[in-house]
Write an enzyme that holds these catalytic residues in place. Structure first.
Site, PDB file in Angstrom:
ATOM      1  N   HIS A  88      81.280 -25.830 133.292  1.00  0.00           N
ATOM      2  CA  HIS A  88      80.044 -25.068 133.545  1.00  0.00           C
ATOM      3  C   HIS A  88      78.994 -25.519 132.528  1.00  0.00           C
ATOM      4  CE1 HIS A  88      77.231 -21.929 134.197  1.00  0.00           C
ATOM      5  NE2 HIS A  88      77.555 -21.223 133.127  1.00  0.00           N
ATOM      6  N   CYS A 104      78.521 -16.977 136.883  1.00  0.00           N
ATOM      7  CA  CYS A 104      78.643 -18.419 136.630  1.00  0.00           C
ATOM      8  C   CYS A 104      80.011 -18.979 137.017  1.00  0.00           C
ATOM      9  CB  CYS A 104      78.364 -18.724 135.158  1.00  0.00           C
ATOM     10  SG  CYS A 104      76.712 -18.250 134.644  1.00  0.00           S
ATOM     11  N   ASN A 138      70.907 -24.054 133.112  1.00  0.00           N
ATOM     12  CA  ASN A 138      72.047 -23.297 133.642  1.00  0.00           C
ATOM     13  C   ASN A 138      71.672 -22.757 135.026  1.00  0.00           C
ATOM     14  OD1 ASN A 138      74.070 -21.459 134.224  1.00  0.00           O
ATOM     15  ND2 ASN A 138      74.028 -20.440 132.232  1.00  0.00           N
TER      16      ASN A 138
HETATM   17  C1  LIG Z   1      71.141 -18.486 123.442  1.00  0.00           C
HETATM   18  C2  LIG Z   1      71.595 -19.614 122.517  1.00  0.00           C
HETATM   19  C3  LIG Z   1      71.007 -20.943 123.025  1.00  0.00           C
HETATM   20  C4  LIG Z   1      71.014 -19.322 121.138  1.00  0.00           C
HETATM   21  O1  LIG Z   1      71.466 -20.287 120.188  1.00  0.00           O
HETATM   22  P1  LIG Z   1      71.848 -19.799 118.700  1.00  0.00           P
HETATM   23  O2  LIG Z   1      72.063 -21.009 117.895  1.00  0.00           O
HETATM   24  O3  LIG Z   1      72.985 -18.840 118.878  1.00  0.00           O
HETATM   25  O4  LIG Z   1      70.499 -19.103 118.226  1.00  0.00           O
HETATM   26  P2  LIG Z   1      70.287 -17.583 117.710  1.00  0.00           P
HETATM   27  O5  LIG Z   1      70.550 -16.602 118.792  1.00  0.00           O
HETATM   28  O6  LIG Z   1      71.032 -17.446 116.455  1.00  0.00           O
HETATM   29  O7  LIG Z   1      68.713 -17.568 117.425  1.00  0.00           O
HETATM   30  C5  LIG Z   1      68.195 -18.212 116.303  1.00  0.00           C
HETATM   31  C6  LIG Z   1      66.686 -17.968 116.179  1.00  0.00           C
HETATM   32  O8  LIG Z   1      65.996 -18.611 117.266  1.00  0.00           O
HETATM   33  C7  LIG Z   1      65.032 -17.703 117.829  1.00  0.00           C
HETATM   34  N1  LIG Z   1      64.862 -18.035 119.243  1.00  0.00           N
HETATM   35  C8  LIG Z   1      65.537 -17.513 120.306  1.00  0.00           C
HETATM   36  N2  LIG Z   1      65.092 -18.100 121.440  1.00  0.00           N
HETATM   37  C9  LIG Z   1      64.165 -18.996 121.092  1.00  0.00           C
HETATM   38  C10 LIG Z   1      63.355 -19.910 121.808  1.00  0.00           C
HETATM   39  N3  LIG Z   1      63.430 -20.041 123.154  1.00  0.00           N
HETATM   40  N4  LIG Z   1      62.501 -20.692 121.126  1.00  0.00           N
HETATM   41  C11 LIG Z   1      62.386 -20.608 119.797  1.00  0.00           C
HETATM   42  N5  LIG Z   1      63.124 -19.773 119.055  1.00  0.00           N
HETATM   43  C12 LIG Z   1      64.004 -18.968 119.699  1.00  0.00           C
HETATM   44  C13 LIG Z   1      65.637 -16.340 117.615  1.00  0.00           C
HETATM   45  O9  LIG Z   1      64.623 -15.374 117.645  1.00  0.00           O
HETATM   46  C14 LIG Z   1      66.255 -16.496 116.242  1.00  0.00           C
HETATM   47  O10 LIG Z   1      65.220 -16.345 115.303  1.00  0.00           O
HETATM   48  P3  LIG Z   1      65.503 -15.606 113.877  1.00  0.00           P
HETATM   49  O11 LIG Z   1      66.598 -16.415 113.226  1.00  0.00           O
HETATM   50  O12 LIG Z   1      64.176 -15.721 113.191  1.00  0.00           O
HETATM   51  O13 LIG Z   1      65.901 -14.232 114.235  1.00  0.00           O
HETATM   52  C15 LIG Z   1      73.154 -19.707 122.473  1.00  0.00           C
HETATM   53  O14 LIG Z   1      73.666 -18.642 121.721  1.00  0.00           O
HETATM   54  C16 LIG Z   1      73.772 -19.668 123.851  1.00  0.00           C
HETATM   55  O15 LIG Z   1      73.595 -20.586 124.656  1.00  0.00           O
HETATM   56  N6  LIG Z   1      74.562 -18.617 124.158  1.00  0.00           N
HETATM   57  C17 LIG Z   1      75.138 -18.424 125.487  1.00  0.00           C
HETATM   58  C18 LIG Z   1      74.045 -18.097 126.465  1.00  0.00           C
HETATM   59  C19 LIG Z   1      74.502 -17.347 127.677  1.00  0.00           C
HETATM   60  O16 LIG Z   1      74.869 -16.202 127.634  1.00  0.00           O
HETATM   61  N7  LIG Z   1      74.432 -18.008 128.839  1.00  0.00           N
HETATM   62  C20 LIG Z   1      74.715 -17.369 130.082  1.00  0.00           C
HETATM   63  C21 LIG Z   1      76.136 -17.194 130.408  1.00  0.00           C
HETATM   64  S1  LIG Z   1      77.144 -18.585 130.575  1.00  0.00           S
END
Ligand SMILES: CC(C)(COP(=O)(O)OP(=O)(O)OC[C@H]1O[C@@H](n2cnc3c(N)ncnc32)[C@H](O)[C@@H]1OP(=O)(O)O)[C@@H](O)C(=O)NCCC(=O)NCCS
Length: 356
Positions: free
Chosen positions: A248, A111, A278
């Site tokens: 980004h 990225c 993304n």
């Molecule tokens: C991935 C991301 C959106 C998740 O957001 P978050 O608030 O951290 O959410 P969590 O990982 O805590 O997940 C919360 C819950 O949502 C659920 N969940 C994950 N993806 C889901 C989806 N697409 N739809 C519905 N629920 C989902 C999980 O299973 C989890 O459930 P649980 O609490 O019952 O276990 C966020 O962490 C993010 O954007 N991180 C960076 C992503 C990345 O690496 N990008 C690439 C590099 S730049």
């Protein structure tokens, strides 16, 4: 002193898209979760390869600059989704844009790739080695998605952006940058089943994106904010001097956290993740181009940009815009027509990933 002024800009977004509601027909997710956790409403799905997306973005940037492609010395393509590894994808783009006198090279910093590539091409111009470069970032992230994994399937999209750099005596273009890589944690964000570390004599599953979302989130906010501080110090600027932040686009909440840390108002932050998701290296190239088109970049604007990605690579850049904010020539470059919807385009991969 030679500078590498940005004289052309272009983007290429494939026409087919998938909304969050449509995505919920094929993945166990829903619009509310995706919107509130990531800010994404829709993403584009490409019907063409990465080289074709890159070529159209580059042609538009070349027309915008009003230059002859045979005068280009370097075609540098940032991508982690090359359409071909050998020959490199940049050589296809060099051929298709008619840059017959240019060197052609792919660069992969995930990225952060566009800012890394911008720094490399700028350095060659500043050193007097070349006069004109086209720096492109193009990605087909949908190719790597495992449609059985809702955590990653909802976040990524396809697209490309490009800029033309030309040697100039005017202090414009990339004027300060800081790039780095926290390799100790490179395992927390990676694509599996890809590269020569795989056993090519065993059947491979599809490649897929793995990440520790919460950890990446924290690291991205800290990494990008600190890199911005470093670049401001190098450029001897205050935050108040910055007219626009082009970050980004990985997650709206990451962008808002950086905005909060840097204390920037909404109208100084470029956001388009809602439309495209993304697109890895391409997000900043697309956002920069769209910011000019939206009138957010005025002549001589001070622009800050920051990226974070697998590696864990990170980068920040201070870019000073030139005088011109309109294209020299309107480009006629277009993708071939697409006769499928986004869902139709991904359906074969969905069936393969979901075993149906
Ligand atoms: C991935 C991301 C959106 C998740 O957001 P978050 O608030 O951290 O959410 P969590 O990982 O805590 O997940 C919360 C819950 O949502 C659920 N969940 C994950 N993806 C889901 C989806 N697409 N739809 C519905 N629920 C989902 C999980 O299973 C989890 O459930 P649980 O609490 O019952 O276990 C966020 O962490 C993010 O954007 N991180 C960076 C992503 C990345 O690496 N990008 C690439 C590099 S730049």
């Amino acid at each position: 002193m030679q500078y590498a002024k940005i004289t052309g800009w272009g983007k290429c977004l494939p026409p087919a898209s998938i909304s969050n509601d449509e995505l919920s027909q094929i993945v166990d997710t829903n619009d509310e979760w995706i919107r509130t956790r990531s800010g994404i409403r829709s993403r584009r799905i490409s019907h063409v390869d990465t080289a074709t997306l890159a070529t159209v973005a580059a042609k538009r940037a070349i027309d915008c600059a009003g230059i002859d492609p045979t005068g280009i010395d370097l075609v540098l393509l940032a991508t982690c989704t090359p359409s071909t590894m050998v020959a490199n994808t940049a050589s296809q783009v060099q051929h298709d844009i008619g840059a017959t006198n240019a060197a052609a090279c792919d660069a992969n910093a995930a990225c952060s790739g566009f800012l890394y590539a911008l720094q490399m091409a700028t350095a060659q111009i500043q050193a007097g080695m070349i006069k004109k470069a086209v720096v492109i970032a193009a990605e087909r992230m949908s190719w790597h998605l495992n449609w059985a994994r809702r955590d990653s399937a909802v976040l990524f999209g396809d697209g490309a952006g490009a800029v033309v750099l030309e040697a100039s005596n005017e202090p414009a273009g990339l004027l300060a940058a800081k790039t780095g890589c926290d390799s100790g944690d490179r395992g927390i964000l990676h694509i599996s089943n890809c590269g020569t570390n795989t056993d090519r004599y065993q059947p491979l599953g599809p490649s897929e994106i793995h990440f520790e979302g919460r950890e990446i989130f924290k690291r991205a906010v800290k990494g990008m904010s600190e890199a911005c501080d470093d670049v401001l110090r190098q450029a001897k600027l205050e935050l108040a001097d910055i007219d626009l932040l082009v970050p980004h686009q990985a997650n709206l909440r990451i962008i808002q956290a950086i905005q909060h840390r840097l204390d920037l108002p909404d109208d100084k932050v470029m956001v388009n993740i809602d439309q495209y998701g993304n697109t890895s290296a391409a997000t900043i190239a697309i956002a920069l181009c769209e910011a000019v088109e939206r009138g957010l970049i005025q002549p001589h604007a001070n622009i800050m940009s920051a990226a974070f990605g697998a590696g864990l690579t990170w980068a920040a850049a201070y870019i000073r815009w030139g005088e011109r904010v309109t294209p020299v020539r309107q480009s006629q470059a277009e993708l071939p027509p697409c006769d499928k919807t986004g869902l139709e385009l991904v359906m074969p991969a969905v069936k393969a990933c979901q075993g149906g």
